[in-house]
Design an enzyme around this catalytic site. Structure first.
Site, short mmCIF file in Angstrom:
data_model
loop_
_atom_site.label_atom_id
_atom_site.label_comp_id
_atom_site.label_asym_id
_atom_site.label_seq_id
_atom_site.Cartn_x
_atom_site.Cartn_y
_atom_site.Cartn_z
N TYR A 155 0.96 -0.98 0.08
CA TYR A 155 0.03 -0.14 0.03
C TYR A 155 0.99 1.19 -0.06
CZ TYR A 155 -4.30 2.55 0.58
OH TYR A 155 -5.47 3.20 0.51
N LYS A 162 -3.87 8.22 3.22
CA LYS A 162 -5.07 7.93 4.04
C LYS A 162 -5.03 8.33 5.44
CE LYS A 162 -7.31 6.35 0.34
NZ LYS A 162 -8.31 7.01 -0.33
#
Length: 254
Positions: A155, A162
């Site tokens: 990720y 995020k």
């Protein structure tokens, strides 16, 4: 149990019918909301406009969140046609592929700036423009991911991005709560969307997530939409500032 009849909803981030944003738009419409939908550019319009029109969207407009002034044009049109907005859904994220696939420690300044502006500050700009059109309150939502909280393999830089998005949501929820404006981050597990396909080894990530989740099932865009529709309803008027996991319980497993 709840209804969105009479509410006006703006949905940003539909790429196709597999998009989280489409699942949310479909759920808002099923509960009676009127829809405004945006598409990124002329290349995206042939994919988005038919989906929006199939949902009965009253307003379909271009919006590239990286271009100055485009949020203003969208909200000016909404104000002209509707006079207000009740629901805003933000499902936009982007990072240049070299930075997305590389280590966090190697992320370029340009890649980081682009990812933060597109994925985080665009939500802040959306809420800023929505605020004066929500005199009786409303709901603003964005889409996050578990990689904001824990390290998820592959990720990479989107984890810190995020995390910033979730933090911004909390601060805006605190600032706007007295006005009755709620702010939420939806956190689905891995979903098969066009945006997610850019993550390296994504199929492996999905398989491991399904295996680990207590339900052994991944969420789909309809699951996310159902939850978002509830949060947008008057019955959820006293809920704000949360990160809402819609992932079959994946986030509770160590």
């Amino acid at each position: 149990m709840f209804s969105l009849v009479g509410k006006k909803a703006l949905v940003v981030g539909i790429a196709n019918e597999s998009s989280i944003a489409f699942g949310c738009a479909k759920a808002f419409r099923a509960q009676g909301a009127d829809l405004a939908v945006t598409f990124q550019n002329a290349k995206a319009e042939p994919h988005v406009r038919p989906a929006a029109e199939a949902l009965g969207a009253k307003i379909v407009l271009p919006l590239d969140v990286q271009e100055d002034g485009e949020f203003g044009r969208v909200f000016d049109e909404i104000e002209h046609l509707w006079g207000r907005i009740d629901i805003c859904l933000h499902a936009v994220a982007f990072c240049p592929k070299p930075d997305l696939h590389g280590r966090v420690v190697d992320c370029s300044r340009g890649g980081f700036t682009t990812a933060m502006d597109t994925s985080v500050h665009s939500f802040i700009r959306m809420v800023q423009r929505a605020e004066p059109l929500m005199p009786a309150g409303g709901t603003c939502m964005t889409v996050s991911y578990f990689g904001a909280e824990k390290v998820v393999e592959h990720y990479n830089i989107m984890g810190p991005v995020k995390a910033a998005l979730e933090s911004a949501s909390r601060y805006m929820a605190a600032e706007l709560g007295p006005k009755g404006i709620r702010v939420h981050a939806l956190s689905p597990g891995p979903l098969k969307t066009r945006a997610a396909s850019g993550i390296d080894h994504f199929d492996e990530l999905m398989a491991r997530a399904a295996e680990r989740a207590p339900t052994h099932h991944l969420a789909d865009v309809d699951d996310v939409g159902a939850y978002a529709a509830f949060l947008a309803s008057d019955e959820a008027a006293n809920i704000t500032g949360g990160v809402h996991y819609i992932d079959g319980g994946y986030h509770i497993v160590g």
